[in-house]
Enzyme design. Structure first.
Site, PDB file in Angstrom:
ATOM      1  N   HIS A 171       5.678   5.384   7.124  1.00 48.60           N
ATOM      2  CA  HIS A 171       5.379   3.955   6.963  1.00 48.60           C
ATOM      3  C   HIS A 171       6.663   3.153   7.053  1.00 48.60           C
ATOM      4  O   HIS A 171       7.721   3.561   6.554  1.00 48.60           O
ATOM      5  CB  HIS A 171       4.576   3.660   5.695  1.00 48.60           C
ATOM      6  CG  HIS A 171       5.324   3.695   4.401  1.00 48.60           C
ATOM      7  ND1 HIS A 171       6.016   2.612   3.906  1.00 48.60           N
ATOM      8  CD2 HIS A 171       5.442   4.676   3.477  1.00 48.60           C
ATOM      9  CE1 HIS A 171       6.537   2.935   2.722  1.00 48.60           C
ATOM     10  NE2 HIS A 171       6.208   4.176   2.449  1.00 48.60           N
TER      11      HIS A 171
ATOM     12  N   ASP B 224      12.472   4.196   0.596  1.00 49.78           N
ATOM     13  CA  ASP B 224      11.008   4.086   0.714  1.00 49.78           C
ATOM     14  C   ASP B 224      10.656   2.912   1.628  1.00 49.78           C
ATOM     15  O   ASP B 224      10.535   1.800   1.149  1.00 49.78           O
ATOM     16  CB  ASP B 224      10.394   3.914  -0.677  1.00 49.78           C
ATOM     17  CG  ASP B 224       8.871   3.873  -0.649  1.00 49.78           C
ATOM     18  OD1 ASP B 224       8.270   4.181   0.395  1.00 49.78           O
ATOM     19  OD2 ASP B 224       8.284   3.513  -1.688  1.00 49.78           O
TER      20      ASP B 224
ATOM     21  N   GLU C 234       1.440   0.368   4.120  1.00 46.02           N
ATOM     22  CA  GLU C 234       1.226   1.562   3.293  1.00 46.02           C
ATOM     23  C   GLU C 234       1.272   1.183   1.829  1.00 46.02           C
ATOM     24  O   GLU C 234       0.501   1.679   1.006  1.00 46.02           O
ATOM     25  CB  GLU C 234       2.296   2.619   3.583  1.00 46.02           C
ATOM     26  CG  GLU C 234       2.066   3.963   2.880  1.00 46.02           C
ATOM     27  CD  GLU C 234       2.700   4.093   1.497  1.00 46.02           C
ATOM     28  OE1 GLU C 234       2.424   5.098   0.824  1.00 46.02           O
ATOM     29  OE2 GLU C 234       3.459   3.196   1.065  1.00 46.02           O
TER      30      GLU C 234
END
Ligand code: TRP
Ligand code: ZN
Ligand code: CA
Length: 435
Positions: free
Chosen positions: A122, A134, A168
């Site tokens: 993602h 992330d 996501e």
């Protein structure tokens, strides 16, 4: 003295000769691409992608979140690199929370359209920060792997498809949208989906998704080769974009270096880092910047991605009669420890056959002393003979083993132990024949 090295002969040698002559793919018999050595993914390139994603966040209010300008700028950045490298890219749009979202799909031309190996990450961050671990980490690593495919001008047996998912962080919205809108016939062509979400955590663990045994074993083999222990990913199953694929029955795999769970003392012991601290203390926070990356973890995981893509997509279905053999003599000590003879199986896609022929040649004066096992690359044991045959001389026979639950590639061993005194002998030869 070792006078003989394990060697790969007959049909495989013929195929290799064709590959050297540039003739693979020209006839039905040699219709598979030859196996290719996976590249070392340059860490500096992956880090440059992360620096670029950080700059994009900096220029767009500090994040790359769904519905924000930083997300679309991230998509444009990745797409431009893939277009320049020869990918066929598709921008898929969807709507979530009143904003347009984007998935980027990139197909590497060629390969079997009925066997698609798909790899995704993602690309969106949370609104709190730039989302470099992330999931800039997964996004950058698969981007650099896709670019390595192009640099190698890889001609895999399987078709390769890469994806960068939107939204996501709002609940796997982009990947769910892709899977839901994929016609059933297209779904059935996806032989595997590999997901990479958070692979450069600053206090890293080495976690492998536990779903499809072959995909899992491929990653485990890579880390075993580096001597790095792995654990099964348990920090929330279904918390990333592999879940929609798994839910429709597509085999999934992936890697993860940890989010907000705490590293235990045992984990710090085997992986280093700090116990009692989260794997990523900046998870979903503004401090998830380029400073929030462990270079070693990012480097290893990026190389593992390339290893998996290369070995899962470029192997051969071996021509019938392909042989891997070791004819070096190995003495079997009388009433002593087990000894082994090894063969390295390489360049084969997927699992071993259900009718693997195991050629065993043991010179011994009392075969009732002997326990003879085949040991698969992952350590699974198949007993071939258990102190059978009494005072008969020698075992020179071919066993048929159902090895279909084993990944073919790797080191296979013939293990022999003499469990009674007086009679002695040696392993004269060990050979695996693919049907
Ligand atoms: N992006 C994921 C999330 O925010 C991170 C994550 C947590 C994750 N646990 C995971 C990713 C397990 C893969 C596997 O939830
Ligand atoms: Zn994530
Ligand atoms: Ca003996």
């Amino acid at each position: 003295m070792n006078l003989s090295v394990p060697r790969r002969v007959t049909a495989a040698a013929a195929l290799a000769a064709l590959a050297l002559a540039g003739l693979t793919g020209t006839s039905a018999a040699a219709g598979q691409a030859a196996a290719v050595t996976p590249p070392d993914i340059p860490l500096a390139n992956v880090k440059q992608h992360l620096a670029d994603l950080q700059s994009i966040a900096n220029a767009n209010g500090g994040n790359r979140a769904h519905g924000r300008t930083g997300y679309k700028a991230s998509i444009d950045f990745v797409k431009a690199k893939l277009d320049a490298a020869g990918y066929t890219t598709t921008l898929q749009t969807f709507t979530s929370s009143g904003a347009t979202g984007y998935n980027l799909i990139a197909d590497w031309p060629g390969g079997d359209p009925n066997q698609v190996l798909m790899t995704g990450a993602h690309l969106d961050s949370v609104t709190a920060g730039p989302g470099i671990n992330d999931n800039g980490s997964g996004s950058a690593a698969i981007l650099e792997t896709a670019l390595a495919v192009s640099r190698a001008q890889l001609q895999p047996t399987k078709h390769l498809r890469f994806a960068w998912w939107g939204a996501e962080e709002l609940g796997l919205i982009g990947s769910k949208y892709y899977v839901n809108n994929l016609p059933t016939t297209e779904r059935s062509k996806i032989s595997g989906y590999l997901n990479f979400d958070m692979i450069g955590s600053p206090n890293p663990g080495y976690f492998v998704y536990d779903d499809d045994p072959t995909l899992e074993q491929t990653f485990k083999d890579y880390f075993a080769g580096l001597g790095i222990p792995t654990e099964i990913e348990t920090e929330g199953d279904g918390r990333s974009d592999h879940a929609p694929f798994k839910n429709v029955g597509i085999p999934v795999g992936g890697l993860f270096s940890g989010a907000d769970y705490i590293k235990t003392a045992a984990q710090a012991q085997k992986w280093g880092g700090t116990s009692g601290q989260a794997f990523d203390r900046c998870y979903h926070a503004s401090c998830d910047t380029t400073a929030n990356i462990n270079d070693t973890a990012l480097d290893r995981n990026a190389d593992a991605i390339a290893y998996a893509i290369w070995s899962l997509s470029t192997g051969t279905t071996p021509p019938a009669g392909t042989v891997f053999e070791n004819t070096a003599d190995v003495a079997v000590p009388d009433n002593g420890a087990a000894v082994t003879s090894s063969v390295d199986v390489t360049g084969i896609t997927g699992n071993a056959p259900s009718t693997l022929k195991v050629g065993v040649d043991i010179v011994h004066t009392y075969i009732g002393d002997l326990v003879v096992d085949l040991v698969a690359p992952d350590g699974s044991v198949y007993n071939l003979s258990n102190r059978a045959g009494g005072s008969t001389d020698n075992i020179n026979t071919t066993y048929t083993v159902n090895a279909s639950s084993e990944v073919a590639n790797g080191t296979w061993k013939l293990r022999v132990q003499d469990k009674a005194s007086i009679d002695t002998g040696y392993i004269n030869g060990f050979k695996l024949t693919f049907p």
